[in-house]
Design a protein around this motif. Structure first.
Motif, PDB file in Angstrom:
ATOM      1  N   UNK A 215       0.803  -0.997   0.042  1.00  5.48           N
ATOM      2  CA  UNK A 215       0.043  -0.035   0.174  1.00  5.48           C
ATOM      3  C   UNK A 215       0.736   1.177   0.142  1.00  5.48           C
ATOM      4  N   UNK A 216       0.433   1.958  -0.967  1.00  4.98           N
ATOM      5  CA  UNK A 216       1.172   3.315  -1.127  1.00  4.98           C
ATOM      6  C   UNK A 216      -0.018   4.587  -0.506  1.00  4.98           C
ATOM      7  N   UNK A 217       0.238   5.829  -0.482  1.00  4.67           N
ATOM      8  CA  UNK A 217      -0.309   6.885   0.063  1.00  4.67           C
ATOM      9  C   UNK A 217      -0.590   7.826  -0.956  1.00  4.67           C
ATOM     10  N   UNK A 218      -1.837   8.448  -0.961  1.00  8.28           N
ATOM     11  CA  UNK A 218      -2.035   9.938  -1.995  1.00  8.28           C
ATOM     12  C   UNK A 218      -2.425  10.867  -0.844  1.00  8.28           C
ATOM     13  N   UNK A 251      -5.636  21.932  -2.073  1.00  8.29           N
ATOM     14  CA  UNK A 251      -6.176  20.400  -2.088  1.00  8.29           C
ATOM     15  C   UNK A 251      -7.055  20.160  -1.127  1.00  8.29           C
ATOM     16  N   UNK A 252      -8.527  19.691  -1.271  1.00  7.82           N
ATOM     17  CA  UNK A 252      -9.331  19.262   0.087  1.00  7.82           C
ATOM     18  C   UNK A 252      -9.226  17.682   0.153  1.00  7.82           C
ATOM     19  N   UNK A 253      -9.551  17.305  -1.009  1.00 11.64           N
ATOM     20  CA  UNK A 253      -9.745  15.675  -1.209  1.00 11.64           C
ATOM     21  C   UNK A 253      -8.796  14.885  -2.129  1.00 11.64           C
ATOM     22  N   UNK A 254      -8.530  13.739  -1.815  1.00 13.00           N
ATOM     23  CA  UNK A 254      -7.659  12.857  -2.825  1.00 13.00           C
ATOM     24  C   UNK A 254      -8.735  11.775  -2.862  1.00 13.00           C
ATOM     25  N   UNK A 255      -9.078  11.012  -3.991  1.00 14.27           N
ATOM     26  CA  UNK A 255      -9.628   9.701  -4.021  1.00 14.27           C
ATOM     27  C   UNK A 255      -8.759   8.773  -5.065  1.00 14.27           C
ATOM     28  N   UNK A 256      -8.480   7.356  -4.357  1.00 13.39           N
ATOM     29  CA  UNK A 256      -7.559   6.620  -5.173  1.00 13.39           C
ATOM     30  C   UNK A 256      -8.689   5.549  -5.748  1.00 13.39           C
ATOM     31  N   UNK A 257      -8.585   5.467  -7.097  1.00 13.73           N
ATOM     32  CA  UNK A 257      -9.432   4.584  -7.927  1.00 13.73           C
ATOM     33  C   UNK A 257      -9.098   4.376  -9.308  1.00 13.73           C
ATOM     34  N   UNK A 258      -9.494   3.349  -9.949  1.00 20.17           N
ATOM     35  CA  UNK A 258      -8.992   3.036 -11.220  1.00 20.17           C
ATOM     36  C   UNK A 258     -10.142   3.946 -12.417  1.00 20.17           C
ATOM     37  N   UNK A 260     -10.073   5.205 -15.231  1.00 16.20           N
ATOM     38  CA  UNK A 260      -9.933   5.169 -16.583  1.00 16.20           C
ATOM     39  C   UNK A 260     -10.065   3.458 -16.897  1.00 16.20           C
ATOM     40  N   UNK A 261     -10.271   2.650 -15.729  1.00 17.63           N
ATOM     41  CA  UNK A 261     -10.575   1.238 -16.172  1.00 17.63           C
ATOM     42  C   UNK A 261      -9.318   0.478 -16.904  1.00 17.63           C
ATOM     43  N   UNK A 262      -8.198   0.859 -16.548  1.00 15.20           N
ATOM     44  CA  UNK A 262      -6.982   0.309 -17.470  1.00 15.20           C
ATOM     45  C   UNK A 262      -6.268  -0.887 -16.503  1.00 15.20           C
ATOM     46  N   UNK A 263      -6.841  -0.967 -14.954  1.00 11.65           N
ATOM     47  CA  UNK A 263      -6.170  -1.955 -14.276  1.00 11.65           C
ATOM     48  C   UNK A 263      -5.178  -1.389 -13.391  1.00 11.65           C
ATOM     49  N   UNK A 264      -5.040  -0.312 -13.211  1.00 13.39           N
ATOM     50  CA  UNK A 264      -4.192   0.405 -12.187  1.00 13.39           C
ATOM     51  C   UNK A 264      -5.221   1.588 -11.553  1.00 13.39           C
ATOM     52  N   UNK A 265      -4.346   2.001 -10.330  1.00 14.32           N
ATOM     53  CA  UNK A 265      -5.096   3.004  -9.534  1.00 14.32           C
ATOM     54  C   UNK A 265      -4.659   4.523  -9.842  1.00 14.32           C
ATOM     55  N   UNK A 266      -5.424   5.389 -10.155  1.00 21.48           N
ATOM     56  CA  UNK A 266      -5.468   6.814 -10.227  1.00 21.48           C
ATOM     57  C   UNK A 266      -5.767   7.464  -9.105  1.00 21.48           C
ATOM     58  N   UNK A 267      -5.521   8.871  -9.246  1.00 19.75           N
ATOM     59  CA  UNK A 267      -5.881   9.727  -7.999  1.00 19.75           C
ATOM     60  C   UNK A 267      -6.372  11.099  -8.681  1.00 19.75           C
TER      61      UNK A 267
END
Length: 465
Positions: A215-218, A251-258, A260-267
């Motif tokens: 696990x990493x952090x945003x 910056x108020x919030x960050x969300x970690x989610x894929x 673009x549905x390419x199999x990796x996590x974006x921010x």
């Protein structure tokens, strides 16, 4: 020997006359180019993207459209019964975040609390069912802003990611920090300071951002004039390495989610201090990120207050819920007529369509849930900065999804006021959506205060369907 001809006097004067013109041209062209280069470096964007961003803002009619837009008005149904839980208080509470989560794995929902008054992270445990007892998990976290419960070290229990402001109100000092509270499996927590002495941290989320199995952090660092967005690489053995993604304040919030549905996590990040914008940092799968501006307001006073991710239209991709109702720029704080709730519909290929759902003065938090049990997603919304001297100012509403992505606004309650955060969940396991809210009472009036309130669903709403 070749003689060098002298330059005629007239030509010398002509050259001298052009020098001031050349200097003026350098200044006229150079300053914008320097500013353009400065903005590009701070945003992580190309010159073309920065120019496109500016020209789109100048031509936007978004201010006028959101100021006049409102939803249908639905009837008020008293389906939530409020009950204060946790510690009692004598001074105005300052609750910055709540999360509804079964922290101890006993099958009952608890509440994890960021208390910026007492500088603690607390646990309101539900045990036995219907009985709530609050305890302090850690102290000496000055103005904790956000907590996420997740199994960071993958040992089977929930750890806590905490973003710490260092001071609740605006400040340029490097007083922020990221803290992980490691669970020993019995809800005893060990504090790990991942990074400190940075611009005020407003949010931190965990996810495997470089696909190496840990696990990493945003991190969102609101700062004041010196905010940042970064990701922190987990090197193992509680060692970390920081990577700056963007140097914009607010910056108020960050969300970690894929996204673009390419199999990796974006921010996905919400920035409020400078341009009122939502960015996505697109991952190449190895922890290298490319920024993309998803949406931006033409109103520099729009008051961005929070985002959350959900598939609101249930079409298989993740949308963005977005509230704007911040008013800390004013003394005393006061809501603005364009405050409200938005839905950024995911149209695919990283294109999002802006939809205004309703006006709601001081809106600070929006969360999705099937509130009326009809199979679609509705929304809870709370207000921190409504016009509290007015008897018509509500702190809690819900938006009913009436079909075809149309929403009717229903009033719920005016008491307590100054609600900053909310989280839905089925606390009594009856199949109905309940709600927990936190009060941030930074300014008067102080006549309707609440710290942590559990709103239990009595079934009246579902019975009427």
């Amino acid at each position: 020997m070749t003689k060098v001809k002298a330059i005629p006097e007239k030509r010398k004067k002509s050259i001298k006359n052009f020098i001031p013109v050349i200097i003026v041209l350098i200044v006229i062209l150079g300053i914008p180019l320097l500013l353009l280069n400065y903005q590009a470096k701070r945003n992580g964007m190309t010159w073309g993207e920065v120019i496109n961003r500016i020209t789109n803002k100048l031509g936007s009619k978004e201010i006028e459209s959101v100021a006049s837009k409102d939803s249908l008005i639905g009837e008020k149904i008293d389906f939530l019964v409020p009950n204060p839980i946790g510690q009692k208080f004598t001074e105005p509470p300052l609750i910055s975040h709540v999360q509804a989560v079964d922290l101890d794995g006993d099958g009952l929902l608890d509440v994890v609390v960021c208390d910026a008054k007492n500088n603690t992270v607390n646990w309101i445990r539900q045990y036995p069912a219907g009985v709530y007892t609050e305890s302090v998990l850690t102290t000496d976290l000055v103005a904790p802003a956000h907590v996420q419960a997740i199994d960071f070290d993958k040992d089977g229990d929930l750890d806590l990611m905490v973003g710490v402001l260092g001071m609740l109100f605006p400040n340029n000092d490097k007083i922020g920090s990221v803290v992980i509270l490691e669970n020993d499996g019995h809800c005893n927590f060990k504090k790990h300071v991942v990074i400190d002495r940075v611009a005020r941290v407003s949010d931190v989320r965990a996810g495997d951002l470089d696909n190496d199995g840990d696990m990493d952090l945003a991190v969102a660092q609101f700062g004041y004039d010196d905010g940042e967005t970064r990701w922190i690489e987990n090197l193992g053995d509680w060692k970390f390495k920081s990577h700056i993604l963007q140097n914009l304040s607010g910056p108020i919030n960050v969300e970690i989610i894929d996204i673009d549905n390419d199999g990796d996590l974006d921010i996905v990040s919400l920035v409020s201090q400078e341009w009122e914008e939502i960015y996505c940092f697109i991952n190449d799968g190895k922890g290298n990120f490319r920024p993309k501006l998803m949406w931006g307001s033409s109103n520099q006073d729009f008051g961005s207050s929070g985002i959350s991710m959900c598939d609101l239209d249930k079409d298989g991709d993740m949308d963005i819920l977005y509230s704007n109702g911040d008013a800390f720029d004013y003394i005393p704080p006061q809501g603005r007529p364009w405050h409200g709730v938005q839905w950024l519909e995911n149209k695919g290929n990283l294109n999002f369509e802006f939809h205004r759902l309703c006006s709601f003065t001081g809106a600070t938090n929006v969360r999705a849930a099937d509130i009326d049990n009809d199979g679609d997603l509705d929304l809870f919304v709370v207000s921190e900065f409504n016009l509290w001297d007015s008897p018509e100012s509500y702190s809690l509403i819900w938006l009913e999804n009436t079909g075809n992505m149309q929403f009717a606004k229903h009033k719920i309650s005016k008491n307590p006021t100054h609600l900053l955060c909310c989280e839905p969940g089925d606390f009594n396991k009856d199949g109905l959506v309940d709600l927990v809210t936190g009060g941030m009472h930074t300014y008067p009036p102080y006549d309707r205060m609440g710290r942590i309130t559990l709103w239990t669903n009595n079934g009246q709403l579902s019975a009427g369907k």
